[in-house]
Structures are given as structure tokens and as C-alpha cells.
Design a protein around this motif. Structure first.
Motif, PDB file in Angstrom:
ATOM      1  N   UNK A 152       0.820  -1.224   0.000  1.00 20.39           N
ATOM      2  CA  UNK A 152       0.000   0.000   0.000  1.00 20.39           C
ATOM      3  C   UNK A 152       0.855   1.276   0.000  1.00 20.39           C
ATOM      4  N   UNK A 153       2.165   1.122  -0.238  1.00 15.05           N
ATOM      5  CA  UNK A 153       3.050   2.284  -0.126  1.00 15.05           C
ATOM      6  C   UNK A 153       3.190   3.094  -1.412  1.00 15.05           C
ATOM      7  N   UNK A 154       4.275   3.842  -1.482  1.00 12.54           N
ATOM      8  CA  UNK A 154       4.539   4.728  -2.634  1.00 12.54           C
ATOM      9  C   UNK A 154       5.281   3.919  -3.711  1.00 12.54           C
ATOM     10  N   UNK A 155       4.768   3.885  -4.961  1.00 16.62           N
ATOM     11  CA  UNK A 155       5.496   3.136  -6.000  1.00 16.62           C
ATOM     12  C   UNK A 155       6.882   3.730  -6.211  1.00 16.62           C
ATOM     13  N   UNK A 156       7.878   2.835  -6.352  1.00 17.38           N
ATOM     14  CA  UNK A 156       9.260   3.304  -6.536  1.00 17.38           C
ATOM     15  C   UNK A 156       9.396   3.949  -7.918  1.00 17.38           C
ATOM     16  N   UNK A 157       8.904   3.249  -8.923  1.00 16.69           N
ATOM     17  CA  UNK A 157       8.944   3.703 -10.310  1.00 16.69           C
ATOM     18  C   UNK A 157       8.008   2.753 -11.047  1.00 16.69           C
ATOM     19  N   UNK A 158       7.211   3.239 -11.990  1.00 15.46           N
ATOM     20  CA  UNK A 158       6.238   2.340 -12.632  1.00 15.46           C
ATOM     21  C   UNK A 158       6.888   1.089 -13.233  1.00 15.46           C
ATOM     22  N   UNK A 159       8.160   1.204 -13.620  1.00 12.78           N
ATOM     23  CA  UNK A 159       8.793   0.051 -14.277  1.00 12.78           C
ATOM     24  C   UNK A 159       9.570  -0.860 -13.321  1.00 12.78           C
ATOM     25  N   UNK A 160       9.596  -0.520 -12.026  1.00 15.79           N
ATOM     26  CA  UNK A 160      10.245  -1.430 -11.062  1.00 15.79           C
ATOM     27  C   UNK A 160       9.121  -2.250 -10.443  1.00 15.79           C
ATOM     28  N   UNK A 161       9.025  -3.512 -10.878  1.00 19.02           N
ATOM     29  CA  UNK A 161       7.848  -4.297 -10.472  1.00 19.02           C
ATOM     30  C   UNK A 161       8.224  -5.461  -9.567  1.00 19.02           C
ATOM     31  N   UNK A 162       7.231  -5.859  -8.768  1.00 18.98           N
ATOM     32  CA  UNK A 162       7.361  -7.024  -7.901  1.00 18.98           C
ATOM     33  C   UNK A 162       7.276  -8.266  -8.794  1.00 18.98           C
ATOM     34  N   UNK A 163       8.325  -9.110  -8.749  1.00 19.88           N
ATOM     35  CA  UNK A 163       8.362 -10.276  -9.647  1.00 19.88           C
ATOM     36  C   UNK A 163       7.160 -11.187  -9.414  1.00 19.88           C
ATOM     37  N   UNK A 164       6.731 -11.296  -8.136  1.00 23.85           N
ATOM     38  CA  UNK A 164       5.653 -12.232  -7.794  1.00 23.85           C
ATOM     39  C   UNK A 164       4.303 -11.766  -8.332  1.00 23.85           C
TER      40      UNK A 164
ATOM     41  N   UNK B 229       3.755  -8.787 -10.371  1.00 27.80           N
ATOM     42  CA  UNK B 229       3.780  -7.961 -11.571  1.00 27.80           C
ATOM     43  C   UNK B 229       3.367  -6.510 -11.298  1.00 27.80           C
ATOM     44  N   UNK B 230       3.033  -6.198 -10.027  1.00 29.23           N
ATOM     45  CA  UNK B 230       2.623  -4.832  -9.645  1.00 29.23           C
ATOM     46  C   UNK B 230       3.871  -3.992  -9.366  1.00 29.23           C
ATOM     47  N   UNK B 231       3.773  -2.652  -9.556  1.00 28.07           N
ATOM     48  CA  UNK B 231       4.936  -1.819  -9.209  1.00 28.07           C
ATOM     49  C   UNK B 231       5.302  -1.994  -7.730  1.00 28.07           C
ATOM     50  N   UNK B 232       6.595  -2.122  -7.456  1.00 29.15           N
ATOM     51  CA  UNK B 232       7.051  -2.250  -6.061  1.00 29.15           C
ATOM     52  C   UNK B 232       6.813  -0.929  -5.336  1.00 29.15           C
ATOM     53  N   UNK B 233       6.334  -1.022  -4.104  1.00 30.79           N
ATOM     54  CA  UNK B 233       6.018   0.210  -3.376  1.00 30.79           C
ATOM     55  C   UNK B 233       6.658   0.176  -1.996  1.00 30.79           C
ATOM     56  N   UNK B 234       6.943   1.352  -1.465  1.00 33.22           N
ATOM     57  CA  UNK B 234       7.567   1.397  -0.138  1.00 33.22           C
ATOM     58  C   UNK B 234       6.790   2.276   0.822  1.00 33.22           C
ATOM     59  N   UNK B 235       6.930   1.907   2.091  1.00 30.57           N
ATOM     60  CA  UNK B 235       6.246   2.625   3.157  1.00 30.57           C
ATOM     61  C   UNK B 235       7.100   3.827   3.541  1.00 30.57           C
ATOM     62  N   UNK B 236       6.517   5.040   3.600  1.00 27.04           N
ATOM     63  CA  UNK B 236       7.349   6.197   3.978  1.00 27.04           C
ATOM     64  C   UNK B 236       7.750   6.135   5.455  1.00 27.04           C
ATOM     65  N   UNK B 237       8.646   7.019   5.825  1.00 28.43           N
ATOM     66  CA  UNK B 237       9.109   7.053   7.223  1.00 28.43           C
ATOM     67  C   UNK B 237       7.952   7.307   8.180  1.00 28.43           C
ATOM     68  N   UNK B 238       7.976   6.647   9.320  1.00 27.20           N
ATOM     69  CA  UNK B 238       7.052   6.965  10.409  1.00 27.20           C
ATOM     70  C   UNK B 238       7.783   7.967  11.304  1.00 27.20           C
ATOM     71  N   UNK B 239       7.462   9.247  11.121  1.00 25.52           N
ATOM     72  CA  UNK B 239       8.257  10.290  11.801  1.00 25.52           C
ATOM     73  C   UNK B 239       8.069  10.286  13.315  1.00 25.52           C
TER      74      UNK B 239
END
Ligand SMILES: Cc1cc2nc3c(=O)[nH]c(=O)nc-3n(C[C@H](O)[C@H](O)[C@H](O)COP(=O)(O)OP(=O)(O)OC[C@H]3O[C@@H](n4cnc5c(N)ncnc54)[C@H](O)[C@@H]3O)c2cc1C
Length: 678
Positions: free
Chosen positions: A603-615, A617-627
Motif C-alpha cells: 500500500x506504499x509509494x510506487x518506486x517507479x512504474x517500471x520497477x515491479x514485484x516479480x511475484x 507484476x505490480x509496481x514495487x512500493x515502499x512505506x514512507x518514514x514513520x516520523x
């Protein structure tokens, strides 16, 4: 010194006031200051009260690691830009999870230690007026950085070693730390000394055990580099984290390490001018064929791609906050992504970056202004990266030549590597650990927060050594350790060690090397710059299982040298449990991407539309910092009653006041030793 037979082994006993474990820049500096403080106090023969014990005088990060111009971050020395310790400390604490008293102490004693190095002979450059010239490094708002070239930390260690040698302090080389002797429990627990195995004397019949009893122990054994498979730490840099954790020392911020691009054949950081020269970056298949300029798929233009490569120079550590909008850390992700596919990635200084067909060819005058103006001002507008690099920093080319790599003729293989541990062991403002009389300095001390300006590790290591030495001599005195009343406790521990080494001397079973490789593979996969909660939890489970199996079933050390590797495997196994436990605990508490690692989340921020999760096929996403977690420091403590062997606790970072003190009362406090009452 005397030798006793314990469990049929000759065990050599030494007694000192202070034993320093580790002969890197931090350990050497502490030895110098201990000697000076004792001498100034009129203590007789200080050199006989101090010993330096190490597995290798020429080993460790200080002696063997560096970059294009290895950085020393100090308080500003500009003749017209003012700087102060508070501003310095504010930079160190800016990204959170950092004790303000430590940051302030690092600022206050920064120049004292910097000038100490200058006096010791480290050739930091000056102008004709004597100004120490500064430059800007990563996470550094001012120009506080300086450098004595690619091998700054090596020069520091060597110059300090000469001072130690002049004082007559004894070094014990080839000593692998095997155990920390503990006596007492609870608040009266102490480390009474260290037990080593001499790698140069060990044989089938003699484990070559030495015991160094000490009133004070200074741990300066560096970072646990051997925890990771993909690492730029020098080979063999194990550290002693597992032994210190087992002895009961509390660790802090173990989740915070630095990762970044480094060459792998010869382990060296490719920061600074290596990237500012803007080399071509390409990948090949495993045999080195099928070259591909993979970055080009992810950038809209040559201008952005080439400028990002340039920026990696002073934005060197991987930083999740520099990924979005084509930030320079996207390059680390893309290099990692490419290597995950089984491809190899190279920097080629013979060619400028090559783009996609849709891109304009590389033109140096079409870079973004930040990059172009830097290169123009440095008069580095030559045609090829190698010419630009050789012009800006010939020593950066030379260091590879010294290690058999000619950047004029061959490309340089790189990876995103583990480089530095910002966390480590908890220390107070005198660098004393959670166990009184045991001090932790250098990279072993967990004094950095989530981010640190490049070069501040070397400053912290020097200041820590000074502070520990001052406190030892003035608060604890210079007496040599006597065998404590509870010497039975000590003998029992030595018997336990001998028994273990004998059980391990067996021909079959899990070997130390296999064990270390398993740990390294797991740590690089689950605890490096890309992290994910389920994966980390599974790795923690396996790490605990491995440690328990070593504990119960031992290791198969087929010859005497493998005994050393077995000792390392055992404590690295425990360290890896601690690191994974810390990581999982922080993710469970809602930790996100920060410092030098990315936390994956669907549910995080996509890294780049073309960097995808191999499993998926969705764009890989990351969770932002918990400040919210910036003002919490995670502590980790060994507790074998818990399922995961460690307990985690959150504490608030310590604050500090910098109010003005009146001179006379402060002078009295100093004269009467009140400053050591903490
Ligand atoms: C590639 C690279 C580039 C870096 N660049 C910078 C930079 O530009 N600026 C900066 O500030 N920092 C930099 N760092 C970090 C910095 O170099 C280290 O943090 C610092 O040198 C550590 O010094 P130390 O004295 O604490 O430990 P080390 O120099 O690592 O020394 C450790 C000592 O402990 C001994 N030892 C280790 N394990 C054992 C054991 N099991 N038993 C007995 N003895 C043991 C070793 O033999 C050695 O003597 C870099 C690190 C790397 C890897």
C-alpha cells in the motif's frame, strides 16, 4: 604475566589497568590519550598499565577501507564562516534517534581531536594561510568535511600507532576475541577481562588461550562487517558484537546501517569523484556478455540520468527519501534490481553514459546546472570520465591500480553494499557502556542516529576515545587489575570455553564456513537496504534456530584454524539474531523507510512504474518514514528466557543543555573532579 594449567590447557594471564580491543583509528587514539592522561597525572610507567589486543594490526575498516577522498567531518575551520558545537550537534541529531549529549560532545571535542591528528602527522590539506579546506558531504549543510585522500583512516591509524609505539604500550596481535569474562550480576556486573585465542600459535593440542584481566575494558573492534554477503567492509572484519551482547551490553539503533554503491572485486566505496566523473553504468549477464545500459529505461532524458549519476557522488548512501521524482537513490534501486536478475553491474570510466535511442547523446554542457557548474569550476570538462576523474582526483585512480585494477582499461564491478553501522552499543556521555568500567568507542558505539553526515564516523571515533580515556584515568584511576575475589567464576568460564573448543574439534557436522555463509546470505536478503516484515520475521526465526543449533550441537572445526572461524560463526550467529530482532520489532511498531533502507509495503509509494514485484507484476512500493519514531531509540538486550533471545525497549533520546557557565564555579568543579560525577 603468568601461565596456569586450566582444563589441561596452558592459559596465560596478563593484568592491566585498561585493555583496548581493536587497533583501528578509535582504539589507537584511546591508547594514546590513556597514556597522556596517566602521564600528566604523574602515574608511574603508564605504558605497563595499558594493552591493545587485536586480531590484526593491519585489519579493520580504518586500515583497509576508504573511498575517492575518505572524509573526516569536523567542526568548521573556515576563516570567514562561523561554526559552533551546538550547530554541529543539531546536524547530527537532525534525522532523529540520536542522543543530544553525545552529538554535542562530538561537536565540542571535534577540533581538539582533529588537531591532535594533525599533530600526529595526518596530512590534511591547508591553503597558504594555514586554513584547513572544507567541502560538503552527504547530509552536511556546511562545508565541515575534509580529507587526507582515499586512505584518511589508514593514515590516522598509522600515525596514532607511531605515538602508541613511542609510549611503549604493548600490542598483542593475532588475538581473536573468544569471550568476555563477566563477574557479578545486576548492577554490580562487571567485565573483568577478555579471553583470546592466538591465531598464530593455535595447534591441535594447544588452544593458545590468553586472559587479559583489566580494571577497565575499551571495546573498539569496529562494525560487524562479516554479517553481510554483499559488503564493502574489509574481509575478515567480524567485530565482537555477539560476544558483547552475550556479556549483557545493551545495544541501540541496531536497525540503522548504511548501504551504498561500492566495488566488489576490490572492496572500496565509489562515492565522490568516482560518480561526479559521470561514468557509463551498464550490466552484463553472468559470464560478462550481453551488455545493457539498463538505467536508460527508467529516465526520460540523458540530462536527468547523467545528473543523477553525478549526484550519487555526494548523495552517496542509499536514501529512501531520494527515490521519488527520479532522485539519485533510484540508481541504487536500479543497480540492485538488475543484480537481482542475476546480472552484473559495472562502472565504465572509458565511456560517457549511453542512453536509449529516444535520448540525446551525452553532452557535458547539457547537464543540470548543479552538476555542470561543479565540473566547470573543477575544470573537469574533459571528454571522458577517466580524464575527468584523473583530473579531479588522480589518487582515486591510483588506489585501484594499487589493487590490480586499471580504470583506463577495464570496467569496475559494483553492488549496493553494507558499509557502516550507525547503531551499536549504548554509551553515556563518557562513552561508558551499560556495564560500568566497560567503554565502547568507534564504530562499535551506537552514537549515530538514523542519518549521519559522511565523515562523522571518524570524528566520533576520535572523540569517543578521548572521552573514555579521560574518564578512566580521572574517575576510575590507573591501578592494574587484581584477580577479583570471584576468580572461581573466571576459572569456570575458561573451563567452559576450553570444553566448547574441544567439542568443536570434530570431523563432521556443520562447518563454520557454511554457517557464516548462511548468516551472510540471510542478512543481505532480509536485513540490508530492502526490508519487508514477513520476510524479516521468517529470517529471524531461522536465525534463532541456527544459533540454538550451534549452542546445542556445536560446529565442526576440522583443524585448529577452523576453531577461529567457529568462534566467529558463533558470535556472528548471535549478532544476526539481535539485528533481525531489532528490525522486526521496529517494523511491528510501525517503522517505515528511513536512514538507508526501504520498507516494502503493497500500500506504499510506487518506486517507479517500471520497477515491479516479480511475484505480482505490480509496481514495487515502499512505506514512507514513520516520523513519530524519530524521538524514540530502540534498545536491544540479550535475554535467553525470551523466544527470540533478545528484548527490545524504546527509550527517549537524551537531551542536553548548553547554558552559559560561570568560570569560577566551573573551574572548581573541574579541579575537584565534579565533572566526572554523572
Ligand atoms: C568502504 C568504507 C568507506 C568508509 N568511508 C568513511 C568515510 O569517508 N568517513 C567516515 O567517517 N567513515 C567512513 N567509513 C567508516 C569508518 O571507516 C569506520 O567506521 C571506522 O574506520 C571504524 O574504526 P574503528 O576503529 O571503530 O574500527 P576498525 O578500524 O574496523 O578496527 C577494528 C579493530 O578491531 C579488530 N577486531 C575486529 N574483530 C575482532 C575480533 N573478533 N577479535 C579481535 N579483534 C577484532 C580489528 O582487527 C581492528 O584492529 C568507511 C567504511 C568503509 C567500509
Amino acid at each position: 604475566m603468568n601461565t596456569q594449567q586450566i582444563a589441561n590447557q596452558p592459559v596465560t594471564f596478563h593484568r592491566y589497568n585498561t585493555v583496548i580491543v581493536g587497533a583501528g583509528a578509535a582504539g589507537m587514539n584511546c591508547a594514546v590519550h590513556l597514556y597522556e592522561f596517566m602521564k600528566r597525572k604523574g602515574v608511574e610507567a603508564p605504558q605497563d598499565r595499558i594493552a591493545v589486543v587485536t586480531r590484526g594490526l593491519g585489519l579493520g575498516a580504518s586500515r583497509m577501507s576508504g573511498s575517492d577522498k575518505q572524509t573526516y567531518y569536523k567542526l568548521g575551520t573556515s576563516p570567514n564562516v562561523p561554526d559552533c558545537a551546538k550547530a554541529f550537534a543539531d546536524t547530527l541529531t537532525a534525522a532523529g534517534c540520536c542522543h543530544a549529549d553525545l552529538a554535542l560532545a562530538e561537536g565540542i571535542s571535534s577540533l581538539r581531536e582533529f588537531y591532535h591528528l594533525v599533530q600526529a602527522g595526518v596530512a590534511f590539506p591547508t591553503d597558504s594561510m594555514g586554513t584547513f579546506i572544507g567541502y560538503k558531504t552527504d547530509h552536511d549543510p556546511a562545508e565541515r568535511a575534509t580529507s587526507a585522500g582515499p586512505k584518511t583512516s589508514r593514515f590516522m591509524s598509522e600515525c596514532l600507532q607511531k605515538q602508541v609505539e613511542r609510549s611503549g604500550i604493548r600490542f598483542f596481535d593475532n588475538q581473536e576475541l573468544a569471550h568476555l569474562l563477566t563477574v557479578g550480576s545486576g548492577k554490580s556486573k562487571r567485565i573483568a577481562g577478555v579471553v583470546t585465542v592466538d591465531g598464530s600459535r593455535i595447534s591441535e593440542s594447544n588452544h593458545a588461550i590468553s586472559v587479559f584481566l583489566a580494571a577497565n575494558v575499551v571495546l573498539a573492534a569496529g562494525g560487524p562487517g562479516e554479517l553481510y554477503e554483499t559488503s564493502v567492509y574489509p574481509r575478515g572484519q567480524c567485530g565482537v558484537h555477539g560476544l558483547a551482547l552475550k556479556a549483557g551490553l545493551v545495544a541501540e539503533n541496531l536497525t540503522e546501517s548504511q548501504f551504498g554503491l561500492a566495488s566488489t572485486k576490490f572492496r572500496w566505496n565509489v562515492s565522490g569523484t568516482y560518480m561526479q566523473a559521470i561514468p557509463r553504468i551498464f550490466s552484463t549477464d553472468a559470464p560478462g556478455e550481453q551488455a545493457r545500459d539498463f538505467l536508460a529505461d527508467f529516465f526520460p532524458s540523458m540530462k536527468t540520468m547523467a545528473t543523477d549519476i553525478f549526484l550519487k557522488g555526494y548523495q552517496w548512501p542509499f536514501d529512501p527519501q531520494k527515490i521519488e521524482n527520479l532522485g539519485s537513490s533510484l540508481i541504487d534501486i536500479l543497480v540492485f534490481n538488475e543484480r537481482q536478475k542475476g546480472r552484473r553491474v559495472f562502472l565504465d570510466f572509458r565511456q560517457n553514459p549511453l542512453g536509449a535511442r529516444s535520448m540525446q547523446p551525452f553532452h557535458i554542457d547539457e547537464l543540470e546546472p548543479e552538476a555542470f557548474e561543479y565540473l566547470r569550476d573543477a575544470k573537469a570538462l574533459q571528454k571522458t570520465p577517466i580524464e575527468r576523474l584523473a583530473h579531479m582526483n588522480p589518487l582515486a585512480v591510483e588506489i585501484y591500480r594499487e589493487h590490480g585494477i586499471d580504470l583506463h582499461k577495464e570496467p569496475l564491478e559494483i553492488a549496493v553494499c553494507a558499509q557502516h553501522n550507525n547503531g551499536g552499543f549504548a554509551v553515556n556521555k563518557w562513552w561508558e557502556s551499560s556495564i560500568p568500567h566497560t567503554f565502547v568507542i568507534g564504530e562499535m558505539a551506537g552514537t549515530h542516529g538514523v542519518k549521519r553526515p559522511g565523515g562523522s564516523a571518524l570524528n566520533a571515533g576520535q572523540v569517543g576515545g578521548l572521552r573514555a580515556a579521560e574518564y578512566i584515568v580521572h574517575a576510575y584511576g590507573s591501578d592494574v587489575a587484581h584477580l577479583p575475589d570471584n576468580s572461581d567464576e573466571i576459572e569456570q568460564q575458561i573451563r567452559g570455553l576450553v570444553d566448547k573448543l574441544e567439542r568443536w574439534s570434530k570431523p563432521s557436522g556443520r562447518t563454520p564456513q557454511e554457517t557464516i555463509e548462511e548468516i551472510q546470505g540471510r542478512m543481505t536478503a532480509s536485513a540490508a537496504h530492502i526490508r519487508e516484515q514477513n520476510d524479516a520475521s521468517e529470517s529471524l526465526r531461522k536465525a534463532v534456530q541456527l544459533y540454538r543449533s550451534i549452542h546445542d550441537g556445536g560446529l565442526a572445526a576440522r583443524d585448529s584454524q577452523s576453531i577461529i572461524a567457529a568462534l566467529q560463526a558463533e558470535h556472528l550467529a548471535l549478532s544476526s539474531v539481535a539485528y533481525l530482532k531489532a528490525l522486526v520489532d521496529l517494523l511491528v511498531q510501525g517503522g517505515g523507510s528511513r536512514g538507508s533502507y526501504l520498507v516494502l509495503s503493497p500500500r506504499g509509494i510506487p518506486i517507479h512504474p517500471d520497477v515491479v514485484d516479480k511475484a505480482t507484476g505490480e509496481p514495487l512500493a515502499f512505506k514512507p518514514e514513520n516520523q513519530d519514531l524519530r524521538d524514540k531509540i530502540q534498545q536491544v538486550e540479550y535475554d535467553d528466557r525470551t523466544a527470540d533471545l533478545f528484548r527490545c525497549t524504546m527509550i527517549e533520546p537524551r537531551t542536553v543543555s548548553v547554558g552559559r557557565k560561570s568560570f569560577e564555579p566551573a573551574w572548581r568543579e573541574y579541579r575537584e573532579g565534579g565533572i566526572y560525577q554523572i
